[in-house]
Motif scaffolding. Structure first.
Motif, PDB file in Angstrom:
ATOM      1  N   SER A  49       6.945 -22.654   9.922  1.00  0.00           N
ATOM      2  CA  SER A  49       6.481 -22.239   8.599  1.00  0.00           C
ATOM      3  C   SER A  49       7.094 -20.889   8.263  1.00  0.00           C
ATOM      4  O   SER A  49       7.601 -20.178   9.142  1.00  0.00           O
ATOM      5  N   ALA A  50       7.018 -20.534   6.982  1.00  0.00           N
ATOM      6  CA  ALA A  50       7.566 -19.257   6.537  1.00  0.00           C
ATOM      7  C   ALA A  50       6.852 -18.078   7.207  1.00  0.00           C
ATOM      8  O   ALA A  50       7.439 -17.018   7.417  1.00  0.00           O
ATOM      9  N   GLY A  51       5.588 -18.265   7.556  1.00  0.00           N
ATOM     10  CA  GLY A  51       4.808 -17.184   8.165  1.00  0.00           C
ATOM     11  C   GLY A  51       5.409 -16.672   9.460  1.00  0.00           C
ATOM     12  O   GLY A  51       5.353 -15.467   9.749  1.00  0.00           O
ATOM     13  N   TRP A  52       6.013 -17.564  10.246  1.00  0.00           N
ATOM     14  CA  TRP A  52       6.603 -17.128  11.515  1.00  0.00           C
ATOM     15  C   TRP A  52       7.822 -16.247  11.282  1.00  0.00           C
ATOM     16  O   TRP A  52       8.070 -15.295  12.022  1.00  0.00           O
ATOM     17  N   GLY A  53       8.608 -16.568  10.255  1.00  0.00           N
ATOM     18  CA  GLY A  53       9.760 -15.736   9.934  1.00  0.00           C
ATOM     19  C   GLY A  53       9.357 -14.349   9.478  1.00  0.00           C
ATOM     20  O   GLY A  53       9.958 -13.341   9.873  1.00  0.00           O
TER      21      GLY A  53
ATOM     22  N   THR B 288      -2.828 -18.130   6.269  1.00  0.00           N
ATOM     23  CA  THR B 288      -4.153 -18.542   5.778  1.00  0.00           C
ATOM     24  C   THR B 288      -4.073 -19.291   4.449  1.00  0.00           C
ATOM     25  O   THR B 288      -5.105 -19.622   3.865  1.00  0.00           O
ATOM     26  N   ASP B 289      -2.849 -19.513   3.980  1.00  0.00           N
ATOM     27  CA  ASP B 289      -2.606 -20.282   2.751  1.00  0.00           C
ATOM     28  C   ASP B 289      -3.276 -19.671   1.523  1.00  0.00           C
ATOM     29  O   ASP B 289      -3.782 -20.368   0.650  1.00  0.00           O
ATOM     30  N   ILE B 290      -3.273 -18.327   1.443  1.00  0.00           N
ATOM     31  CA  ILE B 290      -3.859 -17.666   0.275  1.00  0.00           C
ATOM     32  C   ILE B 290      -2.814 -16.834  -0.480  1.00  0.00           C
ATOM     33  O   ILE B 290      -3.172 -16.074  -1.382  1.00  0.00           O
ATOM     34  N   LEU B 291      -1.545 -16.984  -0.091  1.00  0.00           N
ATOM     35  CA  LEU B 291      -0.506 -16.215  -0.774  1.00  0.00           C
ATOM     36  C   LEU B 291      -0.306 -16.748  -2.192  1.00  0.00           C
ATOM     37  O   LEU B 291      -0.013 -17.925  -2.386  1.00  0.00           O
ATOM     38  N   SER B 292      -0.471 -15.872  -3.164  1.00  0.00           N
ATOM     39  CA  SER B 292      -0.213 -16.222  -4.558  1.00  0.00           C
ATOM     40  C   SER B 292       1.015 -15.472  -5.034  1.00  0.00           C
ATOM     41  O   SER B 292       1.436 -14.476  -4.424  1.00  0.00           O
TER      42      SER B 292
END
Length: 419
Positions: free
Chosen positions: A182-186, A113-117
């Motif tokens: 993307s990193a999310g899949w890993g 969701t592109d909210i990782l800080s």
């Protein structure tokens, strides 16, 4: 006269490595559960530095992230050792797997969701480290009870060989996932592997009965903690090595975790996939060490062999500071993985031999506490110094310090004569 014929004997190497499966009903479940979860972890360990450097570009921040992971784990260890020796170790591992699945799922959802800080990453990584501090002493204690003397060397070697074989796939897979998806899949893959581990441990709990530690009215965690320290103090090989690696781990792990990703991504500007191949080569070296170690049920001069492996690992890290060739870097990774695995196998088998089963959780937690207590400071120091004087100079300094420490310890009789 008729001569009786017999079937050809199985090759010695094959029989050594099949023995744990044939002689232990518990081994396959423990082995497979960890193998599955290590696949996910090896993917994440490649992806995490890429995430941090993408968000910040700072080796100092990478050091702080690793400190945030390590510090909660260290703080948990004195408590978890006591818990592991008093409560069902399999149930502890099951709980840790559930919680780690939740943590990794949250990180993956934040990435998608592109909210990782970086702030959220600090919190989640710290929680994951806390769970690791609970899981690892329980896993070590269960492994010590499953790896009985007749299969101990082969079980340890086979476990490490298969773990490293998975790590051959994991880093390359992580590099591919972050490069093409993307990193999310890993991170999602990592989360799902804890489900597989949970299933294996669920079946293992039926095969490994829990024997609750007997307690007395004046028994408490401080007394139990002191008992673990006394066991370590009774053997010079144990306490000297734990103290030595409290420093050596700062030098080696600081380089591998904080600066090697920087060397590949920032300094040499190589793609994430090349970094994954480099980590894979370290796994190849570790597999070779495991194959060699598992061919024999007993090794002589184990103290010198173990520290010789640690010395080879340090020299390999030192040479990485002086090359820009991806091929040479990968070759050095092979040597680094071989050396540190030789040490690790000898250390693990010696713990299983020397530590009573009923105290293994506490001693294992003390081992981890002593070896890793200063790692958060080391990660921060390595990252900070690299930003001040340069990454390659920092690699050279810390690898040299680690090498000098290893050589010094090899002259101590309690280590040199350990057999």
């Amino acid at each position: 006269m008729e001569v009786e014929t017999s079937k050809p004997a199985r090759p010695k190497l094959l029989s050594q490595f099949t023995a744990p499966f044939l002689q232990s009903r518990s081994f396959p479940y423990l082995w497979l559960g960890q193998l599955i979860s290590i696949l996910g972890s090896s993917v994440t360990m490649v992806i995490l530095p890429i995430i941090v450097y993408t968000l910040t570009g700072s080796s100092t921040t990478m050091g702080l992230i690793m400190a945030a992971y390590t510090l909660p784990s260290i703080l948990m260890l004195p408590i978890s050792g006591w818990i592991v020796d008093r409560y069902n170790r399999i149930h502890i591992m099951l709980f840790a797997d559930i919680m780690r699945f939740i943590v990794m799922s949250i990180i993956a959802s934040f990435i998608f969701t592109d909210i990782l800080s970086i702030q959220a990453l600090f919190v989640l990584v710290a929680l994951y480290g806390l769970l690791e501090g609970l899981f690892q002493p329980a896993y070590s204690a269960v492994r010590a009870s499953v790896f009985t003397p007749e299969i101990r060397n082969s079980a340890n070697a086979l476990t490490q060989i298969s773990n490293q074989a998975v790590r051959l796939i994991g880093p390359s897979l992580g590099g591919l996932l972050i490069t093409f998806l993307s990193a999310g899949w890993g991170v999602t893959l990592d989360a799902l592997t804890y489900v597989g581990s949970f299933i294996c441990l669920f079946y293992l709990r039926k095969l490994l009965p829990f024997h609750k530690k007997e307690t007395t009215p004046d028994s408490d965690w401080r007394k139990d903690f002191t008992e673990g320290i006394q066991i370590l103090k009774s053997n010079a090989w144990l306490w000297i090595t734990i103290l030595a690696f409290s420093f050596i781990n700062i030098c080696y792990s600081g380089i591998v975790i904080v600066l090697i990703p920087w060397l590949f991504k920032v300094h040499l500007e190589l793609t994430p996939y090349v970094y994954g191949i480099g980590i894979t080569c370290s796994g190849i070296g570790a597999i070779l060490a495991g194959l060699l170690f598992g061919t024999r049920s007993k090794w002589s001069n184990r103290g010198l062999i173990a520290y010789g492996g640690a010395l080879l690992s340090g020299i390999s890290l030192l040479l990485m500071a002086f090359t820009s060739s991806p091929f040479i870097l990968c070759a050095l990774f092979v040597l680094e993985g071989f050396g540190i695995m030789v040490f690790g196998l000898i250390w693990e088998t010696s713990l299983q031999e020397l530590v009573p089963q009923e105290a293994f959780g506490r001693v294992s937690s003390l081992d981890m506490l002593g070896s890793f207590a200063l790692l958060p400071l080391g990660y921060i120091l390595v990252g900070w110094l690299a930003d001040i004087i340069g990454g390659t100079q920092t690699i050279a300094i810390f690898s040299s310090l680690g090498i000098l420490c290893v050589i010094s310890i090899m002259f101590i009789p309690g280590v040199r004569k350990f057999d």
